[in-house]
Design a protein around this motif. Structure first.
Motif, short mmCIF file in Angstrom:
data_model
loop_
_atom_site.label_atom_id
_atom_site.label_comp_id
_atom_site.label_asym_id
_atom_site.label_seq_id
_atom_site.Cartn_x
_atom_site.Cartn_y
_atom_site.Cartn_z
N ALA A 103 0.82 -1.22 0.00
CA ALA A 103 0.00 0.00 0.00
C ALA A 103 0.85 1.26 0.00
O ALA A 103 0.39 2.32 -0.47
CB ALA A 103 -0.93 0.00 1.21
N SER A 133 -8.63 -5.18 -1.35
CA SER A 133 -7.67 -4.07 -1.39
C SER A 133 -6.23 -4.57 -1.35
O SER A 133 -5.34 -3.96 -1.97
CB SER A 133 -7.93 -3.11 -0.23
N ASN A 168 -3.64 -3.53 -4.35
CA ASN A 168 -2.35 -2.85 -4.13
C ASN A 168 -1.20 -3.68 -4.68
O ASN A 168 -0.24 -3.14 -5.25
CB ASN A 168 -2.16 -2.58 -2.64
#
Length: 312
Positions: free
Chosen positions: A185, A212, A216
């Motif tokens: 991230a 997520s 990423n």
């Protein structure tokens, strides 16, 4: 437990049982006060248990915690033939052949190297999950033009790396202490290949089980990048994870079972036009087998079959 137990002397620290590695010998001699050994028969194991604890630690207490599954750190079981990294005694997280310390023992780890069928000359590989360093050592030695970054969340796992002969960090090999979710991230690091092998006591790390995380990771793969994932799961959990990967990687997946285990190795491809030319891949597999000593022709056959039968 009786106080009359006779404990092994720490003069027989790791340096005395590792004739194959002068580096380990030096590391163990310089850190005698941070190693504690327990005879394996006191915890129903063969060989010796190595813990990253002061030599003066209360071994009776350590034995009780190990047997009760309450010891919080990873530890090493060494039977003189293999050296294994454990979080508890139910499963070995990583294993090393003492006579061939750079060999990949685990079938799933060997299959993960099948990424070379699709990315033969990666400039940068990010490995998530150090374990005993098997993938890191193999990639570092077999791919001399490739930079290797290994991301490991558990500082106690990193602390045991001397026992597995991990190469010293240099311009090509770096171990990063970080949570992989934070790393992908926030770090401005791009890779041709990501090898994802992060597990806790019961299976794949929970931090990987979200969209997520893979979004990423996907963003950090270069065009034509490849993700190889050691996936452990059954039934609905496995299906959910494969569906998550299929969503992020637009269904460009290949899955290979690992005989004799609950592991599956999943390959996900960033290439928008991914359409493998199996004739060329089989030809490449023969050369890779010669170069690296793994059964790449078999890997190619398994992956070609998986493309024909799998749906996500």
């Amino acid at each position: 437990m009786s106080d009359s137990v006779s404990w092994a002397s720490d003069s027989n620290a790791p340096n005395h049982c590792l004739p194959w590695s002068a580096k380990l010998e030096e590391a163990a001699v310089n850190n005698k006060d941070t190693w504690c050994s327990i005879p394996g028969d006191l915890v129903d194991q063969h060989g010796v248990i190595w813990l990253k604890e002061p030599a003066s630690a209360d071994r009776n207490d350590l034995v009780k915690r190990l047997l009760g599954g309450n010891y919080a750190k990873p530890f090493v079981v060494d039977d003189g033939i293999t050296r294994r990294l454990h979080f508890d005694f139910r499963f070995a997280q990583s294993e090393m052949n003492m006579d061939k310390p750079n060999e990949l023992i685990s079938a799933y780890a060997r299959k993960m190297m099948a990424f070379l069928l699709f990315s033969a000359k990666p400039r940068h590989i990010i490995i998530v999950g150090l374990g005993g360093g098997g993938l890191t050592k193999f990639a570092y030695r077999q791919l001399p033009s490739t930079r290797i970054t290994t991301v490991e969340v558990n500082a106690d796992v990193i602390a045991l790396s001397d026992l597995f002969g991990l190469p010293r960090q240099d311009s090509r090999m770096n171990v990063v202490h970080a949570d992989a979710a934070d790393y992908f991230a926030t770090e401005d690091a791009y890779a041709d290949v990501v090898l994802l092998d992060g597990c806790d006591k019961i299976g794949i790390a929970p931090t990987f089980k979200c969209t997520s995380f893979y979004q990423n990771l996907y963003a950090r793969l270069r065009p034509h990048g490849v993700l190889a994932l050691n996936l452990i799961g059954k039934g609905d959990q496995l299906a959910a994870h494969l569906a998550l990967l299929a969503e992020v990687f637009s269904n460009k997946l290949l899955v290979a079972d690992v005989n004799g285990s609950a592991n599956r190795v999943v390959f996900a491809f960033k290439d928008a036009d991914f359409s493998p030319d199996w004739d060329k891949i089989r030809s490449r597999a023969n050369q890779l087998q010669i170069e690296h000593g793994l059964d790449f022709p078999r890997f190619a056959r398994l992956l070609q079959r998986s493309q024909k039968r799998q749906k996500y």
